[in-house]
Write a protein that holds these residues in place. Structure first.
Motif, PDB file in Angstrom:
ATOM      1  N   TYR A   6       0.935  -1.192  -0.046  1.00 37.15           N
ATOM      2  CA  TYR A   6      -0.076   0.120   0.120  1.00 37.15           C
ATOM      3  C   TYR A   6       0.789   1.132  -0.007  1.00 37.15           C
ATOM      4  O   TYR A   6       0.707   2.166  -0.920  1.00 37.15           O
ATOM      5  N   PHE A   7       1.778   1.123   0.883  1.00 28.52           N
ATOM      6  CA  PHE A   7       2.785   2.323   1.010  1.00 28.52           C
ATOM      7  C   PHE A   7       3.576   2.368  -0.517  1.00 28.52           C
ATOM      8  O   PHE A   7       3.739   3.606  -0.810  1.00 28.52           O
ATOM      9  N   VAL A   8       4.101   1.470  -0.885  1.00 30.49           N
ATOM     10  CA  VAL A   8       4.953   1.527  -2.002  1.00 30.49           C
ATOM     11  C   VAL A   8       4.186   2.362  -3.209  1.00 30.49           C
ATOM     12  O   VAL A   8       4.507   3.157  -4.229  1.00 30.49           O
ATOM     13  N   GLN A  10       1.296   3.994  -3.274  1.00 32.38           N
ATOM     14  CA  GLN A  10       0.955   5.447  -2.924  1.00 32.38           C
ATOM     15  C   GLN A  10       2.131   6.186  -3.162  1.00 32.38           C
ATOM     16  O   GLN A  10       1.878   7.360  -3.658  1.00 32.38           O
ATOM     17  N   PHE A  11       3.232   5.914  -2.694  1.00 28.61           N
ATOM     18  CA  PHE A  11       4.643   6.618  -2.737  1.00 28.61           C
ATOM     19  C   PHE A  11       4.803   6.869  -4.476  1.00 28.61           C
ATOM     20  O   PHE A  11       4.807   7.909  -4.761  1.00 28.61           O
ATOM     21  N   LEU A  12       4.878   5.654  -5.139  1.00 29.48           N
ATOM     22  CA  LEU A  12       5.242   5.867  -6.394  1.00 29.48           C
ATOM     23  C   LEU A  12       3.964   6.701  -7.129  1.00 29.48           C
ATOM     24  O   LEU A  12       4.336   7.399  -7.958  1.00 29.48           O
ATOM     25  N   GLU A  14       2.035   9.069  -6.095  1.00 27.55           N
ATOM     26  CA  GLU A  14       2.252  10.466  -5.778  1.00 27.55           C
ATOM     27  C   GLU A  14       3.224  11.021  -6.270  1.00 27.55           C
ATOM     28  O   GLU A  14       3.224  12.328  -6.791  1.00 27.55           O
ATOM     29  N   ILE A  15       4.501  10.324  -6.485  1.00 23.77           N
ATOM     30  CA  ILE A  15       5.642  10.946  -7.432  1.00 23.77           C
ATOM     31  C   ILE A  15       5.388  11.293  -8.823  1.00 23.77           C
ATOM     32  O   ILE A  15       5.494  12.307  -9.311  1.00 23.77           O
ATOM     33  N   ARG A 106      -2.967  19.144  -2.891  1.00 24.08           N
ATOM     34  CA  ARG A 106      -1.144  19.026  -3.539  1.00 24.08           C
ATOM     35  C   ARG A 106      -0.799  20.254  -3.913  1.00 24.08           C
ATOM     36  O   ARG A 106       0.437  20.604  -3.549  1.00 24.08           O
TER      37      ARG A 106
END
Length: 183
Positions: A6-8, A10-12, A14-15, A106
């Motif tokens: 989930y974190f990975v 979301q992080f990717l 978002e980038i 954002r």
């Protein structure tokens, strides 16, 4: 393990979304496209935006294809994160409005942090050139200039960023309520 995935994701996502948002802002603020950071953002986003511009043309100095790509990326992120969480709350309308709200918030975050960095850099690195600081100045100037007309510099100190940061904070708190009331 699901939290890590989930974190990975979301992080990717978002980038990628940030890249499209930065591209939109660079053109909207008429930033220097010869800046090495600007060139990097353009090279990274061009493969997707070039064909998308055939469908979503620009309007004046607004790269609507970049905004649309950021919006779609945010929607895709929420969809995938919903699948990973096992709950797809709401329907397509909520996904569309939620991703639009996410993008707008954002943008406000980006302006808030940019202004803060410019303020700190004005004290620490006076008279020095750095491509990132130059870019941040160009991005923040369109929203700081109207505030400077309201609060002119006094004694060599510019208090207009305080007004803009206050207004950005108010918008960050009002937008979710407006979206909740309308949709």
């Amino acid at each position: 393990m699901n939290n890590v995935l989930y974190f990975v994701v979301q992080f990717l996502m978002e980038i990628v979304c940030f890249g499209f948002m930065a591209r939109f802002l660079l053109q909207a603020c008429q930033a220097d496209f010869y800046n090495p950071i600007s060139q990097g953002i353009v090279k990274a986003t061009d493969p997707i935006l070039r064909p998308l511009r055939a469908v979503v043309p620009a309007y004046r100095n607004l790269d609507l294809a970049a905004f649309a790509a950021a919006w779609v990326t945010a929607g895709l992120m929420f969809f995938v994160l919903g699948l990973l969480a096992g709950s797809m709350g709401g329907g397509p309308l909520q996904l569309i409005t939620g991703s639009l709200l996410h993008i707008l918030l954002r943008f406000l975050d980006l302006f808030w942090w940019s202004i803060l960095i410019v303020i700190i850099a004005s004290f620490l690195a006076q008279g020095r050139y750095h491509p990132a600081l130059q870019l941040l100045h160009q991005i923040t100037e369109p929203i700081l200039a109207p505030a400077r007309r309201i609060i002119p510099p006094m004694g060599g100190l510019d208090f207009s960023p305080i007004l803009v940061i206050l207004l950005l904070g108010i918008l960050q708190r009002i937008l979710p309520q407006l979206f909740g009331a309308v949709f």
